[in-house]
Design a protein around this motif. Structure first.
Motif, mmCIF file in Angstrom:
data_model
loop_
_atom_site.group_PDB
_atom_site.id
_atom_site.type_symbol
_atom_site.label_atom_id
_atom_site.label_comp_id
_atom_site.label_asym_id
_atom_site.label_seq_id
_atom_site.Cartn_x
_atom_site.Cartn_y
_atom_site.Cartn_z
ATOM 1 N N ALA A 139 0.827 -1.202 0.000
ATOM 2 C CA ALA A 139 0.000 0.000 0.000
ATOM 3 C C ALA A 139 0.865 1.258 0.000
ATOM 4 C CB ALA A 139 -0.923 -0.010 1.218
ATOM 5 N N ALA A 140 1.947 1.245 0.779
ATOM 6 C CA ALA A 140 2.832 2.408 0.843
ATOM 7 C C ALA A 140 3.518 2.669 -0.504
ATOM 8 C CB ALA A 140 3.879 2.209 1.939
ATOM 9 N N VAL A 141 3.995 1.606 -1.134
ATOM 10 C CA VAL A 141 4.630 1.752 -2.451
ATOM 11 C C VAL A 141 3.624 2.262 -3.480
ATOM 12 C CG1 VAL A 141 5.711 0.502 -4.358
ATOM 13 C CG2 VAL A 141 6.383 0.006 -1.998
ATOM 14 N N LEU A 142 2.417 1.704 -3.440
ATOM 15 C CA LEU A 142 1.370 2.163 -4.355
ATOM 16 C C LEU A 142 1.056 3.637 -4.129
ATOM 17 C CD1 LEU A 142 -0.788 1.598 -6.504
ATOM 18 C CD2 LEU A 142 -2.291 0.791 -4.663
ATOM 19 N N GLY A 143 1.045 4.054 -2.873
ATOM 20 C CA GLY A 143 0.792 5.458 -2.565
ATOM 21 C C GLY A 143 1.833 6.383 -3.165
ATOM 22 N N GLU A 144 3.098 5.972 -3.087
ATOM 23 C CA GLU A 144 4.165 6.809 -3.665
ATOM 24 C C GLU A 144 4.056 6.864 -5.184
ATOM 25 O OE1 GLU A 144 6.010 8.664 -1.934
ATOM 26 O OE2 GLU A 144 5.505 7.819 0.011
ATOM 27 N N LEU B 150 0.702 7.509 4.530
ATOM 28 C CA LEU B 150 -0.731 7.487 4.838
ATOM 29 C C LEU B 150 -1.368 6.178 4.376
ATOM 30 C CD1 LEU B 150 -2.518 9.710 6.121
ATOM 31 C CD2 LEU B 150 -3.372 10.176 3.845
ATOM 32 N N TYR B 151 -1.031 5.741 3.182
ATOM 33 C CA TYR B 151 -1.586 4.498 2.653
ATOM 34 C C TYR B 151 -1.141 3.304 3.489
ATOM 35 C CZ TYR B 151 -3.329 6.589 -1.707
ATOM 36 O OH TYR B 151 -4.016 7.320 -2.639
ATOM 37 N N GLY B 152 0.129 3.280 3.875
ATOM 38 C CA GLY B 152 0.643 2.170 4.663
ATOM 39 C C GLY B 152 -0.054 2.054 6.007
ATOM 40 N N ILE B 153 -0.218 3.185 6.691
ATOM 41 C CA ILE B 153 -0.897 3.183 7.992
ATOM 42 C C ILE B 153 -2.378 2.850 7.811
ATOM 43 C CG2 ILE B 153 -1.539 4.602 9.970
ATOM 44 C CD1 ILE B 153 1.074 6.179 9.472
ATOM 45 N N GLY B 154 -2.980 3.403 6.768
ATOM 46 C CA GLY B 154 -4.376 3.093 6.485
ATOM 47 C C GLY B 154 -4.589 1.611 6.241
ATOM 48 N N ALA B 155 -3.617 0.966 5.589
ATOM 49 C CA ALA B 155 -3.712 -0.476 5.344
ATOM 50 C C ALA B 155 -3.713 -1.257 6.651
ATOM 51 C CB ALA B 155 -2.560 -0.928 4.454
#
Length: 251
Positions: free
Chosen positions: A103-108, A144-149
């Protein structure tokens, strides 16, 4: 490392991660393309480049993360996992780590892809990343995406049903926290302590057009990095509760 590899293989053995990734890219980068295409050349701002990534694409990532858990409960593959790995906590933490990283990589990718596309479509606009706030606004999307995941996986473990988990996450993120603000006198004060509102505060650039600033009008008590830590704390606390519950109940 073996657990991480197993969870990665299981995740990508289903179609949902591929569809959710594609949809998140379309919503995040695609919305930026629409905004850049309809905005007069030279009028695009760094804040506008992340309009889709901070809201719509995040919602898709939350759904993808919840599905990583609820799909296993739906098809009872979680039982095989717990039989192979007696420590349920280890198995679920490994799953959380894999999904959060993806998720974090996708967010970046979405954040910098949106920014890069805006620069190409609106070359006269000043979209240079010059300040720490601008770097946080773009690079912070991955955090944000990583924490949201992590939060979404916790909800998935607790609810175990896809429809219920997805409904909770979407209503919570996209509707409930915004509606609380209309409560007379105390609504905005409550919003200052809600998780997704604090996540928005972390990404806020400050100044500029209020319409471009998520969480505008809320008197946050924490700094922007403090808001991120608060959001992460809630996600981790919810995950801990979910792990305890998963350990005590039947698969």
């Amino acid at each position: 490392m073996t657990l991480l590899a197993v969870e990665r293989i299981k995740l990508f053995s289903t179609r949902s991660p591929y569809w959710c990734t594609a949809l998140a890219l379309v919503l995040g980068v695609g919305l930026t393309a629409i905004i850049a295409g309809t905005t007069e050349n030279g009028q695009m701002s760094v804040g506008l480049t992340q309009f889709g990534s901070s809201q719509l694409a995040l919602a898709v990532v939350l759904v993808m993360s919840a599905l990583a858990v609820t799909t296993e409960y739906r098809f009872n593959t979680i039982r095989a996992t717990f039989l192979a790995v007696p420590s349920r906590t280890s198995a679920l933490v490994a799953k959380t780590a894999v999904v959060a990283f993806i998720a974090a990589v996708l967010g970046e990718i979405i954040a910098f892809g949106s920014w890069g596309l805006a620069k190409v479509m609106s070359p006269a606009s000043d979209l240079a990343i010059n300040t720490g706030a601008e770097w946080r606004h773009i690079a912070g999307v991955g955090l944000l995406y990583g924490i949201g995941a992590v939060l979404a996986i916790a909800v998935g473990i607790l609810v175990r049903q896809t429809a219920g988990a997805v409904a909770i996450l979407l209503v919570w993120n996209m509707l409930l926290e915004g509606l609380i603000g209309i409560i007379p006198k105390v609504g905005v004060k409550i919003q200052a302590w809600l998780p997704f509102q604090n996540a928005n505060n972390f990404l806020a650039l400050g100044g500029g057009n209020p319409a471009e600033q998520p969480g505008a009008g809320i008197d946050f008590k924490l700094s922007q990095w403090g808001s991120l830590a608060y959001f992460a704390g809630i996600a981790i606390a919810l995950l801990v509760v979910a792990l305890v519950v998963a350990k005590r109940r039947d698969a």
